[in-house]
Design a protein around this motif. Structure first.
Motif, PDB file in Angstrom:
ATOM      1  N   ARG A   1      37.198  36.499  39.066  1.00 21.55           N
ATOM      2  CA  ARG A   1      36.505  37.714  39.513  1.00 21.55           C
ATOM      3  C   ARG A   1      35.070  37.406  39.930  1.00 21.55           C
ATOM      4  N   CYS A   2      34.392  36.587  39.151  1.00 20.22           N
ATOM      5  CA  CYS A   2      33.002  36.228  39.455  1.00 20.22           C
ATOM      6  C   CYS A   2      32.909  35.446  40.765  1.00 20.22           C
TER       7      CYS A   2
ATOM      8  N   TYR B   1      34.970  35.589  43.215  1.00 19.61           N
ATOM      9  CA  TYR B   1      35.314  36.471  44.326  1.00 19.61           C
ATOM     10  C   TYR B   1      34.144  37.391  44.678  1.00 19.61           C
ATOM     11  N   GLU B   2      33.484  37.926  43.665  1.00 21.52           N
ATOM     12  CA  GLU B   2      32.396  38.874  43.901  1.00 21.52           C
ATOM     13  C   GLU B   2      31.111  38.193  44.355  1.00 21.52           C
ATOM     14  N   ASN B   3      30.796  37.031  43.788  1.00 22.33           N
ATOM     15  CA  ASN B   3      29.583  36.292  44.169  1.00 22.33           C
ATOM     16  C   ASN B   3      29.959  35.238  45.194  1.00 22.33           C
TER      17      ASN B   3
END
Length: 121
Positions: free
Chosen positions: A23-24, A26-28
């Motif tokens: 998730r990290c 993908y988001e950053n």
């Protein structure tokens, strides 16, 4: 604490950290030059195979006592999803190399249950 309980809790913690890591990443989008679509595919696979539910259940059932049957069921469900993710990371290794070590760790931890099941059964 039972050794099998510790292994299950360790697997649960590592599944949770893998979900957060995906998730990290993908988001950053600024940490590594990763293909965002391929990272999103891994994110979708973790959601499709319900890794978060499996991790939560593993931690819940192994918090106070060892439930071998349900733990092995959950680990088998996890391994099915992990096989797909492992193959996907290997096929796109040039773009998803950053996930290879975590996938290897999760596969090794989950295989410890398969090994112990065959030895002690």
């Amino acid at each position: 604490m039972n050794f099998e309980m510790q292994k299950a809790n360790l697997l649960s913690e590592n599944i949770n950290s893998f979900i957060k890591y995906v998730r990290c990443n993908y988001e950053n989008n600024n940490s590594f030059p990763l293909n965002r679509d391929k990272v999103y595919q891994i994110k979708l696979l973790t959601e499709e195979y319900k890794f978060q539910i499996i991790a939560d259940e593993l931690q819940r059932i192994n918090q106070f006592s060892w439930d071998a049957k349900y733990t092995h069921y959950l680990v088998n469900q996890f391994q099915q999803g992990m096989d797909i993710i492992d193959e996907y990371v290997r096929n796109h290794y040039d773009e998803l190399f950053i996930f290879a070590a975590r996938v290897y760790t999760l596969r090794t931890l989950s295989q410890a249950f398969t090994w112990s099941k065959t030895i002690f059964s």
